[in-house]
Design a protein around this motif. Structure first.
Motif, PDB file in Angstrom:
ATOM      1  N   GLN A  89      79.673 -22.466  53.397  1.00  0.00           N
ATOM      2  CA  GLN A  89      78.699 -21.734  54.211  1.00  0.00           C
ATOM      3  C   GLN A  89      78.262 -20.486  53.435  1.00  0.00           C
ATOM      4  O   GLN A  89      79.050 -19.895  52.700  1.00  0.00           O
ATOM      5  CB  GLN A  89      79.322 -21.334  55.552  1.00  0.00           C
ATOM      6  CG  GLN A  89      80.694 -20.690  55.419  1.00  0.00           C
ATOM      7  CD  GLN A  89      81.350 -20.397  56.755  1.00  0.00           C
ATOM      8  OE1 GLN A  89      80.711 -20.521  57.788  1.00  0.00           O
ATOM      9  NE2 GLN A  89      82.618 -20.012  56.744  1.00  0.00           N
ATOM     10  N   GLN A 119      78.100 -12.583  53.600  1.00  0.00           N
ATOM     11  CA  GLN A 119      78.259 -11.412  54.501  1.00  0.00           C
ATOM     12  C   GLN A 119      79.364 -10.525  53.935  1.00  0.00           C
ATOM     13  O   GLN A 119      79.227  -9.306  53.855  1.00  0.00           O
ATOM     14  CB  GLN A 119      78.734 -11.860  55.887  1.00  0.00           C
ATOM     15  CG  GLN A 119      77.737 -12.632  56.690  1.00  0.00           C
ATOM     16  CD  GLN A 119      78.275 -12.873  58.101  1.00  0.00           C
ATOM     17  OE1 GLN A 119      79.154 -12.137  58.592  1.00  0.00           O
ATOM     18  NE2 GLN A 119      77.752 -13.883  58.770  1.00  0.00           N
ATOM     19  N   PHE A 143      83.802 -15.955  63.239  1.00  0.00           N
ATOM     20  CA  PHE A 143      83.367 -14.663  62.689  1.00  0.00           C
ATOM     21  C   PHE A 143      82.359 -13.934  63.554  1.00  0.00           C
ATOM     22  O   PHE A 143      81.838 -12.895  63.175  1.00  0.00           O
ATOM     23  CB  PHE A 143      82.815 -14.849  61.265  1.00  0.00           C
ATOM     24  CG  PHE A 143      82.047 -16.133  61.085  1.00  0.00           C
ATOM     25  CD1 PHE A 143      82.712 -17.283  60.678  1.00  0.00           C
ATOM     26  CD2 PHE A 143      80.688 -16.192  61.327  1.00  0.00           C
ATOM     27  CE1 PHE A 143      82.023 -18.483  60.519  1.00  0.00           C
ATOM     28  CE2 PHE A 143      79.991 -17.378  61.161  1.00  0.00           C
ATOM     29  CZ  PHE A 143      80.665 -18.534  60.766  1.00  0.00           C
ATOM     30  N   GLY A 162      73.001 -21.265  64.005  1.00  0.00           N
ATOM     31  CA  GLY A 162      74.119 -20.621  64.675  1.00  0.00           C
ATOM     32  C   GLY A 162      74.023 -19.124  64.431  1.00  0.00           C
ATOM     33  O   GLY A 162      73.535 -18.692  63.398  1.00  0.00           O
ATOM     34  N   GLY A 205      75.319 -14.863  66.074  1.00  0.00           N
ATOM     35  CA  GLY A 205      76.194 -14.092  66.958  1.00  0.00           C
ATOM     36  C   GLY A 205      76.284 -12.641  66.549  1.00  0.00           C
ATOM     37  O   GLY A 205      75.633 -12.198  65.604  1.00  0.00           O
TER      38      GLY A 205
HETATM   39  N1  DAH Z   1      78.239 -20.450  58.878  1.00  0.00           N
HETATM   40  C1  DAH Z   1      77.917 -21.229  60.046  1.00  0.00           C
HETATM   41  C2  DAH Z   1      77.932 -22.705  59.694  1.00  0.00           C
HETATM   42  O1  DAH Z   1      77.837 -23.030  58.551  1.00  0.00           O
HETATM   43  C3  DAH Z   1      76.577 -20.848  60.559  1.00  0.00           C
HETATM   44  C4  DAH Z   1      76.615 -19.465  61.150  1.00  0.00           C
HETATM   45  C5  DAH Z   1      76.904 -19.315  62.485  1.00  0.00           C
HETATM   46  C6  DAH Z   1      76.379 -18.386  60.384  1.00  0.00           C
HETATM   47  C7  DAH Z   1      76.971 -18.077  63.065  1.00  0.00           C
HETATM   48  C8  DAH Z   1      76.416 -17.096  60.948  1.00  0.00           C
HETATM   49  C9  DAH Z   1      76.725 -16.978  62.291  1.00  0.00           C
HETATM   50  O2  DAH Z   1      76.219 -16.000  60.232  1.00  0.00           O
HETATM   51  O3  DAH Z   1      76.759 -15.743  62.817  1.00  0.00           O
HETATM   52  O4  DAH Z   1      78.021 -23.519  60.568  1.00  0.00           O
END
Ligand code: DAH
Length: 339
Positions: A170, A175, A251, A283, A285
């Motif tokens: 991911q 971040q 996260f 996604g 949050g």
């Molecule tokens: N990293 C998550 C995935 O690969 C996607 C994601 C969800 C990224 C929520 C974010 C987040 O920054 O806040 O499924």
């Protein structure tokens, strides 16, 4: 002597007239006027002639040579013109033949979508960052509140290089990298490749994501809603509606899945959206305070919103592609459709 000379000149002129090309003409020139040519031979015989007659015969030989040279020069011109004409005739360009087609390259549909999304977010004040695809387990999982043996890891089964180094699953790892080296306020997006051990018509082991992160004072879920609503309108159309559904990511807290009204049927329900009228695109949050603290950011003072979206899913929605694997086969017949 005079008769010999006349005969030589006569023969030479005849041979000159018979030469059919410049090469043959040159042979005639060498035969009669060359160092070992016939006129030179006659010249050598002058010594056998009486001294008082020598100048006369010398003059006769020279006159004959001049006549022959003129004759050869005339023939040379005639042959040159002839050869040039033949050459031009044999080398004519057929201007009616079809030209060679020059193929223009074009952007890959995934690049087109990445560019569009990047344009939207840079227009909203976000910077673009880039990070490594070979990532540490720590940045890809642990610092994002996904400790070893956490069940959330199951959704992102990946390729391990060692126990601690993975192909990133991911772009969320960015971040962490950004917050470790940059002080708030932060606004970044990070487009890039990610990897998971999945392979079927809707999953490829390599795909693309764009991660977004904004860290500042007083960031709330309302900011996330406003930002992503604006983004969806810009990417799809002004009429596009956005909805948040509660979800779970280690996260973020709270976490949401973001749906937009189907770009094909505008919300009425069609095969593309499986009759629901909605399509899930990302996604997101509010960043879990524990993640901020992991990066040395005071979660009492700052809050952050984050989101991550799969580019292929958006490209498929945008372009109506049914099998994701075809996107990476690089078949020009497929790619040509997206110029
Ligand atoms: N990293 C998550 C995935 O690969 C996607 C994601 C969800 C990224 C929520 C974010 C987040 O920054 O806040 O499924």
């Amino acid at each position: 002597m005079k008769t010999i000379l006349d005969k030589i000149l006569n023969d030479a002129q005849k041979e000159t007239d018979c030469a059919s090309d410049l090469k043959g003409l040159n042979e005639v020139r060498i035969k009669f006027l060359g160092k070992n040519g016939e006129f030179t031979a006659v010249m050598k015989n002058l010594k056998d002639i009486k001294a008082e007659e020598r100048p006369l015969f010398g003059k006769l030989i020279n006159d004959a040579k001049v006549i022959l040279e003129g004759h050869i020069a005339f023939k040379e011109k005639e042959l040159s013109v002839k050869e040039l004409e033949e050459k031009l005739l044999s080398e004519t360009v057929d201007i009616t033949l079809p030209g060679k087609r020059v193929e223009y390259g074009s952007l890959h549909p995934i690049s087109i979508v990445i560019n569009e999304i990047t344009d939207i977010f840079t227009g909203l004040g976000f910077d673009v960052t880039d990070g490594p695809e070979i990532e540490t387990d720590k940045f890809n999982f642990e610092m994002l509140n996904i400790p070893k043996d956490h069940p959330a890891r199951d959704m992102q089964d990946t390729f391990y290089i060692t126990d601690d180094i993975v192909l990133r699953t991911q772009t969320s790892s960015m971040q962490i990298r950004t917050m470790l080296k940059q002080k708030p306020p932060i606004r970044i997006i990070n487009p890039g490749k990610v990897y998971r051990s999945d392979f079927d018509s809707s999953h490829s082991p390599m795909f693309h994501q764009i991660e977004g992160l904004a860290v500042d004072k007083h960031i709330t879920l309302c900011d996330l809603l406003g930002l992503l609503g604006e983004f969806a309108k810009k990417l799809f159309s002004k009429e596009t509606k956005t909805r948040f559904r509660p979800s779970y990511f280690p996260f973020t807290e709270p976490s949401v899945e973001v749906d937009v009204t189907c770009s094909e049927c505008k919300g009425k329900g069609c095969p593309l959206c499986k009759g629901t009228g909605w399509m899930e695109i990302l996604g997101a949050g509010i960043v879990n305070p524990r993640v901020l603290e992991n990066c040395g950011i005071d979660s009492g003072e700052y809050s952050a919103l984050a989101f991550g979206m799969g580019i292929e899913r958006i490209a498929i929605t945008r372009f109506g592609i049914s099998d994701m694997r075809i996107v990476f086969e690089n078949d020009k017949r497929f790619l040509r459709n997206y110029r």
